[in-house]
Enzyme design. Structure first.
Site, PDB file in Angstrom:
ATOM      1  N   GLU A 107     -55.285  37.527 -74.172  1.00 15.69           N
ATOM      2  CA  GLU A 107     -54.452  38.710 -74.396  1.00 15.69           C
ATOM      3  C   GLU A 107     -54.529  39.134 -75.856  1.00 15.69           C
ATOM      4  O   GLU A 107     -54.780  40.295 -76.175  1.00 15.69           O
ATOM      5  CB  GLU A 107     -52.999  38.422 -74.012  1.00 15.69           C
ATOM      6  CG  GLU A 107     -52.781  38.265 -72.527  1.00 15.69           C
ATOM      7  CD  GLU A 107     -51.366  37.829 -72.196  1.00 15.69           C
ATOM      8  OE1 GLU A 107     -50.686  37.239 -73.059  1.00 15.69           O
ATOM      9  OE2 GLU A 107     -50.926  38.103 -71.050  1.00 15.69           O
ATOM     10  N   LYS A 125     -36.071  41.837 -71.090  1.00 11.90           N
ATOM     11  CA  LYS A 125     -36.912  41.191 -72.118  1.00 11.90           C
ATOM     12  C   LYS A 125     -36.443  41.524 -73.541  1.00 11.90           C
ATOM     13  O   LYS A 125     -36.902  40.914 -74.489  1.00 11.90           O
ATOM     14  CB  LYS A 125     -38.360  41.621 -71.953  1.00 11.90           C
ATOM     15  CG  LYS A 125     -38.948  41.422 -70.573  1.00 11.90           C
ATOM     16  CD  LYS A 125     -39.056  39.958 -70.219  1.00 11.90           C
ATOM     17  CE  LYS A 125     -39.724  39.687 -68.893  1.00 11.90           C
ATOM     18  NZ  LYS A 125     -41.132  40.069 -68.801  1.00 11.90           N
TER      19      LYS A 125
HETATM   20  O1  DER Z   1     -48.122  35.544 -70.272  1.00 11.31           O
HETATM   21  C1  DER Z   1     -47.945  36.670 -70.766  1.00 11.31           C
HETATM   22  O2  DER Z   1     -48.125  36.960 -71.962  1.00 11.31           O
HETATM   23  C2  DER Z   1     -47.367  37.739 -69.874  1.00 11.31           C
HETATM   24  O3  DER Z   1     -47.765  39.013 -70.308  1.00 11.31           O
HETATM   25  C3  DER Z   1     -45.867  37.629 -69.979  1.00 11.31           C
HETATM   26  O4  DER Z   1     -45.564  37.667 -71.311  1.00 11.31           O
HETATM   27  C4  DER Z   1     -45.113  38.702 -69.250  1.00 11.31           C
HETATM   28  O5  DER Z   1     -45.138  38.364 -67.916  1.00 11.31           O
HETATM   29  P1  DER Z   1     -44.162  39.078 -66.876  1.00 11.31           P
HETATM   30  O6  DER Z   1     -44.491  40.546 -66.965  1.00 11.31           O
HETATM   31  O7  DER Z   1     -44.541  38.458 -65.561  1.00 11.31           O
HETATM   32  O8  DER Z   1     -42.740  38.774 -67.294  1.00 11.31           O
END
Ligand code: DER
Length: 241
Positions: A107, A125
């Site tokens: 990422e 979040k």
């Molecule tokens: O693993 C990661 O970085 C994912 O992007 C995480 O941060 C977000 O995952 P979610 O959208 O399932 O909460």
């Protein structure tokens, strides 16, 4: 519910930022899942053409392949027009904790090369300070992993954290007895840092972690986010940054 919020944010990120001819980074996790789905839909309908995408994990690659989304790697395209991905926590300066799904290295490699990194989250979040709401993942080499875990835990910049080696499934953290360490797509381990109080200086923490021998990378994404799309369970959707 939250799934509606995730879908809303995912779809909006593609509708607002992806146009034909672009190179697009595809994130990992349950929110990015919807952005990938939207790209697939719009390619199938002909609304989008000549898109090439770079997945940030094996599971996103599989989802994209099932949607017949054309893929490449950073070796072929090292600059992206946009990258879209979720996050585990977002602070008021749009600094992120990522890596809950164990995909932080690919990422970060993709998202630092994107002209625009668009983060998509449901409003659960958002936080005042990174740390307490979601443990900070750190990707480490497996060699002498307990030594590296102890070295990380002793860093002043993350003082007070509890460092735990992630066991079981790297993506879901699902555990059963006698689990082995979780292994990332890159063959590394993950240490999760649990904080009771917010990290004082995320830039200093990011630098200290990156400079620790044995650490490959970490889940602090600082000064990288172009925009955050925040969706609520009530169907609301707003943009920050
Ligand atoms: O693993 C990661 O970085 C994912 O992007 C995480 O941060 C977000 O995952 P979610 O959208 O399932 O909460």
């Amino acid at each position: 519910g939250t799934d509606l919020a995730k879908q809303l944010a995912g779809y909006k990120s593609v509708d607002d930022h992806v146009t034909s001819g672009m190179v697009v980074g595809l994130g990992t996790g349950s929110t990015a899942y919807f952005a990938v789905e939207r790209v697939g839909q719009k390619l199938a309908s002909g609304e989008l053409k000549d898109i090439i995408c770079i997945p940030t994990s094996e599971r996103t690659r599989e989802q994209a392949e099932s949607l017949k989304i054309p893929l490449c790697t950073l070796n072929e395209k090292s600059v992206l027009d946009v990258a879209i991905d979720g996050a585990d926590a977002v602070d008021p300066n749009l600094a992120l904790v990522k890596g809950g799904g164990g995909a932080l290295l690919r990422e970060k490699m993709v998202e630092v090369m994107a002209k625009k990194f668009v983060c998509i989250v449901d409003d659960s979040k958002l936080c005042k300070g990174l740390g307490p709401s979601f443990a900070l993942p750190v990707e480490i080499t497996p060699f002498c992993h307990m030594h590296t875990l102890r070295t990380i835990a002793a860093l002043p910049e993350v003082a007070g954290c509890k460092a735990e080696l992630r066991l079981g499934n790297v993506a879901t953290g699902a555990k059963k007895d006698g689990d082995k360490p979780a292994v990332t797509d890159n063959g590394n381990y993950i240490v999760d840092l649990f904080f009771e109080t917010p990290i004082k200086d995320v830039r200093a923490a990011a630098k200290a972690l990156k400079n620790t021998v044995g650490v490959v990378d970490h889940g602090l994404f600082v000064d990288m986010t172009y925009q955050v799309i925040v969706a609520g369970k009530d169907g609301s959707c707003r943009v920050a940054g």
